[in-house]
Write an enzyme that holds these catalytic residues in place. Structure first.
Site, PDB file in Angstrom:
ATOM      1  N   ASP A   9      -1.962   3.520  -2.889  1.00 45.79           N
ATOM      2  CA  ASP A   9      -1.224   4.617  -2.286  1.00 45.79           C
ATOM      3  C   ASP A   9      -2.159   5.197  -1.199  1.00 45.79           C
ATOM      4  OD1 ASP A   9       0.711   6.810  -2.127  1.00 45.79           O
ATOM      5  OD2 ASP A   9      -0.822   8.017  -3.129  1.00 45.79           O
ATOM      6  N   LEU A  10      -1.631   6.003  -0.284  1.00 46.43           N
ATOM      7  CA  LEU A  10      -2.489   6.523   0.790  1.00 46.43           C
ATOM      8  C   LEU A  10      -2.969   7.962   0.504  1.00 46.43           C
ATOM      9  CD1 LEU A  10      -3.711   6.118   3.650  1.00 46.43           C
ATOM     10  CD2 LEU A  10      -1.571   6.984   4.576  1.00 46.43           C
ATOM     11  N   ASP A  11      -2.028   8.886   0.581  1.00 49.72           N
ATOM     12  CA  ASP A  11      -2.400  10.300   0.422  1.00 49.72           C
ATOM     13  C   ASP A  11      -2.817  10.574  -1.024  1.00 49.72           C
ATOM     14  OD1 ASP A  11      -2.649  13.070   0.649  1.00 49.72           O
ATOM     15  OD2 ASP A  11      -0.516  13.405   0.352  1.00 49.72           O
ATOM     16  N   THR A  17      -4.675  13.602   2.890  1.00 46.25           N
ATOM     17  CA  THR A  17      -3.861  14.134   3.991  1.00 46.25           C
ATOM     18  C   THR A  17      -2.977  15.285   3.510  1.00 46.25           C
ATOM     19  OG1 THR A  17      -2.580  12.116   3.582  1.00 46.25           O
ATOM     20  CG2 THR A  17      -3.767  12.237   5.655  1.00 46.25           C
ATOM     21  N   LYS A  45       3.739  16.208  -2.887  1.00 46.62           N
ATOM     22  CA  LYS A  45       2.875  15.023  -2.883  1.00 46.62           C
ATOM     23  C   LYS A  45       3.656  13.778  -3.293  1.00 46.62           C
ATOM     24  CE  LYS A  45      -1.539  17.304  -3.387  1.00 46.62           C
ATOM     25  NZ  LYS A  45      -2.733  17.534  -4.194  1.00 46.62           N
ATOM     26  N   SER A 114       2.856   3.282   0.480  1.00 50.23           N
ATOM     27  CA  SER A 114       2.884   4.735   0.682  1.00 50.23           C
ATOM     28  C   SER A 114       4.256   5.218   1.137  1.00 50.23           C
ATOM     29  CB  SER A 114       1.835   5.080   1.751  1.00 50.23           C
ATOM     30  OG  SER A 114       2.043   6.365   2.278  1.00 50.23           O
ATOM     31  N   ALA A 115       4.562   6.479   0.818  1.00 44.88           N
ATOM     32  CA  ALA A 115       5.816   7.086   1.288  1.00 44.88           C
ATOM     33  C   ALA A 115       5.702   7.527   2.746  1.00 44.88           C
ATOM     34  CB  ALA A 115       6.143   8.293   0.423  1.00 44.88           C
ATOM     35  N   SER A 116       4.489   7.553   3.278  1.00 46.48           N
ATOM     36  CA  SER A 116       4.288   8.100   4.623  1.00 46.48           C
ATOM     37  C   SER A 116       4.763   7.159   5.730  1.00 46.48           C
ATOM     38  CB  SER A 116       2.808   8.409   4.848  1.00 46.48           C
ATOM     39  OG  SER A 116       2.622   8.828   6.178  1.00 46.48           O
ATOM     40  N   LYS A 145       9.711   6.380  -4.377  1.00 45.49           N
ATOM     41  CA  LYS A 145       9.125   6.378  -5.707  1.00 45.49           C
ATOM     42  C   LYS A 145       9.806   7.505  -6.501  1.00 45.49           C
ATOM     43  CE  LYS A 145       4.649   5.355  -3.517  1.00 45.49           C
ATOM     44  NZ  LYS A 145       3.340   5.910  -3.112  1.00 45.49           N
ATOM     45  N   GLU A 169      -2.683   5.105  -7.779  1.00 49.58           N
ATOM     46  CA  GLU A 169      -1.720   6.143  -7.404  1.00 49.58           C
ATOM     47  C   GLU A 169      -2.165   7.522  -7.887  1.00 49.58           C
ATOM     48  OE1 GLU A 169       1.973   6.201  -5.291  1.00 49.58           O
ATOM     49  OE2 GLU A 169       0.945   7.779  -6.414  1.00 49.58           O
ATOM     50  N   ASP A 170      -1.840   8.550  -7.098  1.00 52.49           N
ATOM     51  CA  ASP A 170      -2.191   9.912  -7.535  1.00 52.49           C
ATOM     52  C   ASP A 170      -0.964  10.710  -7.956  1.00 52.49           C
ATOM     53  OD1 ASP A 170      -1.201  10.156  -4.841  1.00 52.49           O
ATOM     54  OD2 ASP A 170      -2.009  12.196  -4.837  1.00 52.49           O
TER      55      ASP A 170
HETATM   56  P1  B16 Z   1       5.063  11.436   6.356  1.00 51.34           P
HETATM   57  P2  B16 Z   1       1.684   8.949  -0.120  1.00 51.34           P
HETATM   58  C1  B16 Z   1       3.105  10.911   1.045  1.00 51.34           C
HETATM   59  O1  B16 Z   1       2.033   9.999   1.071  1.00 51.34           O
HETATM   60  C2  B16 Z   1       2.576  12.329   0.920  1.00 51.34           C
HETATM   61  O2  B16 Z   1       1.927  12.509  -0.329  1.00 51.34           O
HETATM   62  C3  B16 Z   1       3.736  13.307   0.986  1.00 51.34           C
HETATM   63  O3  B16 Z   1       3.270  14.622   0.867  1.00 51.34           O
HETATM   64  C4  B16 Z   1       4.461  13.118   2.327  1.00 51.34           C
HETATM   65  O4  B16 Z   1       5.573  13.975   2.422  1.00 51.34           O
HETATM   66  C5  B16 Z   1       4.919  11.648   2.423  1.00 51.34           C
HETATM   67  O5  B16 Z   1       3.789  10.797   2.297  1.00 51.34           O
HETATM   68  C6  B16 Z   1       5.616  11.365   3.750  1.00 51.34           C
HETATM   69  O6  B16 Z   1       4.693  11.476   4.786  1.00 51.34           O
HETATM   70  O7  B16 Z   1       5.604  12.775   6.705  1.00 51.34           O
HETATM   71  O8  B16 Z   1       3.735  11.123   7.010  1.00 51.34           O
HETATM   72  O9  B16 Z   1       6.070  10.326   6.546  1.00 51.34           O
HETATM   73  O10 B16 Z   1       1.051   9.746  -1.210  1.00 51.34           O
HETATM   74  O11 B16 Z   1       2.959   8.241  -0.555  1.00 51.34           O
HETATM   75  O12 B16 Z   1       0.713   8.037   0.566  1.00 51.34           O
HETATM   76 MG    MG Z   2      -0.196   9.894  -2.982  1.00 51.08          MG
END
Ligand code: B16
Ligand code: MG
Length: 224
Positions: A9-11, A17, A45, A114-116, A145, A169-170
């Site tokens: 996972d990233l964040d 972040t 998160k 990652s969701a980002s 997720k 994963e966190d």
């Molecule tokens: P973005 P992860 C997630 O990252 C963040 O934890 C979450 O807070 C954020 O809303 C989501 O990415 C989307 O990010 O706005 O950059 O598309 O933990 O899945 O790596």
């Molecule tokens: Mg995360």
């Protein structure tokens, strides 16, 4: 097919972040007259950007047109991008690079899950992009997720059977996603919160090389 694969996972796992997401959401919340605390940010998160804005508006009891929704979504992201534009290698969480090097030396393929939607620019900023054979981010998935989609796509892109993958994963939803993908889930953070993980560590400084050796051996045993 590769034998084993590791998915990160990233964040909250590679970089923190969440603090920049917090600042950007707080700026928007202030503009909308909504109180937004660090505790509220915890709920964001691992949650998609779109869902975060829905939650924020629910907190403020605000209903908006689709057009206004899209405009706030964009405003938050532009603000967030300004924060992350200043990121560099110093923001990599402790010992992460050591784990990436360990896997690279053993030719074990790695993916990001990652969701980002900003995952690639962030990995570029902290100079970690070359470690990853696949980057599966918020642009690639249709289901968030705890749906296992993001990790299943990552396994496919790595050419590894899902049951031979490890996920770091966190977020609780991320652990659930890894478990339903039949992957070995490793929680990074509070072990009580991440109680559904197969193993958990406060952070990567708590994870020694012996554990990684054991992990790789366990997975290779599964393959035999
Ligand atoms: P973005 P992860 C997630 O990252 C963040 O934890 C979450 O807070 C954020 O809303 C989501 O990415 C989307 O990010 O706005 O950059 O598309 O933990 O899945 O790596
Ligand atoms: Mg995360």
């Amino acid at each position: 097919m590769n034998k084993t694969g590791f998915i990160f996972d990233l964040d909250g796992v590679i970089v923190d972040t969440a603090k920049y997401h917090y600042l950007a959401w707080k700026n928007l919340a202030e503009e909308l007259g909504i109180e937004f605390t660090e505790e509220d940010n915890e709920k964001f998160k691992g949650v998609s950007r779109r869902r975060c804005l829905e939650i924020l508006l629910e907190m403020g009891g605000i209903t908006v047109s689709d057009e206004q929704f899209e405009s706030w979504l964009q405003e938050k992201n532009e603000d967030y991008l300004r924060y992350i534009s200043k990121m560099d290698e110093t923001e990599i969480l402790p010992n992460v690079q050591r784990v990436l090097e360990y896997l690279k030396e053993r030719d074990i393929p790695m993916a990001l899950g990652s969701a980002s939607k900003n995952a690639i620019p962030i990995l570029e900023k902290v100079s970690l992009l070359p470690y990853f054979k696949a980057v599966v981010d918020g642009n690639a998935v249709t289901k968030a997720k705890p749906d296992p989609e993001v990790f299943l796509i990552a396994a496919e892109e790595l050419g590894v059977n899902p049951s031979h993958c490890v996920v770091f994963e966190d977020a609780v939803a991320g652990i659930e996603a890894a478990n339903s993908a039949k992957m070995l889930s490793i929680g990074i953070g509070n072990s009580e919160v991440l109680s559904q993980a197969a193993y958990s560590f406060e952070d990567f400084t708590e994870m020694d090389i012996e554990f990684l050796d054991k992990l790789v051996d366990t997975l290779e045993e599964r393959i035999k």
